[in-house]
Design a protein around this motif. Structure first.
Motif, short mmCIF file in Angstrom:
data_model
loop_
_atom_site.label_atom_id
_atom_site.label_comp_id
_atom_site.label_asym_id
_atom_site.label_seq_id
_atom_site.Cartn_x
_atom_site.Cartn_y
_atom_site.Cartn_z
N ARG A 107 -4.42 -11.93 6.17
CA ARG A 107 -4.63 -10.64 6.96
C ARG A 107 -2.46 -11.14 7.57
N ILE A 108 -2.65 -9.55 7.63
CA ILE A 108 -1.11 -9.37 8.44
C ILE A 108 -0.76 -8.60 9.51
N GLY A 109 -0.99 -9.12 10.80
CA GLY A 109 -0.49 -8.08 11.62
C GLY A 109 0.27 -6.70 11.55
N LYS A 110 -0.22 -6.04 12.22
CA LYS A 110 0.80 -4.77 12.61
C LYS A 110 2.43 -5.05 12.70
N GLU A 111 2.48 -5.68 13.93
CA GLU A 111 4.11 -6.19 14.35
C GLU A 111 4.25 -7.15 12.96
N GLN A 112 3.79 -8.32 12.26
CA GLN A 112 5.30 -8.61 10.90
C GLN A 112 4.48 -7.46 10.04
N PHE A 113 3.86 -6.33 9.85
CA PHE A 113 3.89 -5.57 8.42
C PHE A 113 5.30 -5.16 9.05
N PHE A 114 5.58 -3.95 10.29
CA PHE A 114 6.56 -3.69 10.43
C PHE A 114 7.91 -4.37 10.40
N LYS A 115 8.03 -5.88 10.73
CA LYS A 115 9.55 -6.65 10.35
C LYS A 115 8.80 -6.87 9.04
N LEU A 116 8.03 -7.02 7.87
CA LEU A 116 8.55 -6.82 6.52
C LEU A 116 8.91 -5.71 6.50
N MET A 117 8.37 -4.31 6.70
CA MET A 117 9.08 -3.46 5.72
C MET A 117 10.60 -3.22 6.86
N SER A 118 11.12 -3.29 8.07
CA SER A 118 12.25 -3.24 8.23
C SER A 118 12.70 -4.31 7.57
N ASP A 119 12.53 -5.65 7.42
CA ASP A 119 13.76 -6.35 6.79
C ASP A 119 13.30 -6.45 5.59
N PHE A 120 12.92 -5.89 4.56
CA PHE A 120 13.31 -5.35 2.99
C PHE A 120 11.75 -3.89 2.96
N PRO A 121 13.77 -3.03 2.58
CA PRO A 121 13.58 -1.78 2.46
C PRO A 121 12.87 -0.91 0.86
N ASP A 122 13.34 -2.53 0.18
CA ASP A 122 12.28 -2.45 -1.05
C ASP A 122 10.15 -2.73 -1.18
N VAL A 123 10.44 -3.12 -0.07
CA VAL A 123 8.89 -3.33 0.47
C VAL A 123 8.50 -1.72 0.58
N THR A 124 9.27 -0.96 1.31
CA THR A 124 9.14 -0.06 1.85
C THR A 124 8.54 1.14 1.26
N ILE A 125 9.78 1.31 0.03
CA ILE A 125 9.13 2.31 -0.87
C ILE A 125 8.67 1.77 -1.68
N LYS A 126 8.16 0.38 -2.00
CA LYS A 126 6.27 -0.11 -3.13
C LYS A 126 5.53 0.84 -2.19
N VAL A 127 5.19 0.37 -0.72
CA VAL A 127 5.05 1.09 -0.09
C VAL A 127 4.08 2.75 -0.24
N MET A 128 5.16 2.80 -0.15
CA MET A 128 5.45 4.57 -0.11
C MET A 128 4.94 5.57 -1.14
N ARG A 129 5.37 4.66 -2.41
CA ARG A 129 4.79 4.85 -4.24
C ARG A 129 2.86 4.31 -4.22
#
Length: 151
Positions: A107-129
């Motif tokens: 279980r990844i909390g909301k704040e940790q999830f946003f931090k992950l996405m801001s630290d790793f733009p590649d993760v953000t792109i994968k999430v969007m796909r």
């Protein structure tokens, strides 16, 4: 499951596959290990979105409420992530996710999830796909359900 096993499981999740092992360790450490039995709900449609879940083992059904009852949109299993839509949209859950087998997840909390996405733009792109693919799948399933109820 050991901590090192969790890290290896995270590495298999497409969102996280290219992250450095040290970052995966941080993610695993910041996440909560949760277990569910078949029939247990991870969350319900309409609940506040406070976390995403990485499925390590087991299978879940993704269900939506309709006037004629619940509709099963899909089944998801290990190496998948669920619950991220409500976090990203800052909205309530768009579906109910119920374990169809025993499930182990992180279980990844909301704040940790946003931090992950801001630290790793590649993760953000994968999430969007993935979100685009799910939107397409949901639209298709809803069209089928409506066709069946109009018949």
């Amino acid at each position: 499951m050991l901590f090192k096993d969790e890290i290896q499981m995270l590495k298999r999740v497409p969102f996280f596959s290219e992250m450095e092992p040290s970052k995966l360790k941080l993610l695993a450490f910041a996440s909560d290990r949760v277990s569910y039995h078949a029939g247990d709900e991870l969350f319900r449609q309409g609940d506040i979105g406070d976390a995403a879940y990485v499925l390590l083992t087991g299978k879940v059904d993704v269900l939506i409420d309709s006037p004629s009852g619940q509709i099963k949109l899909t089944e998801m299993s290990g190496n998948a992530i669920v619950g991220e839509i409500a976090i990203l949209c800052d909205s309530v859950r768009t579906a109910t996710v119920r374990a169809s087998t025993s499930v182990e997840a992180l279980r990844i909390g909301k704040e940790q999830f946003f931090k992950l996405m801001s630290d790793f733009p590649d993760v953000t792109i994968k999430v969007m796909r993935v979100l685009a693919e799910r939107l397409t799948q949901t639209t298709t399933e809803l069209s089928k359900a409506r066709s069946g109820s109009n018949a």
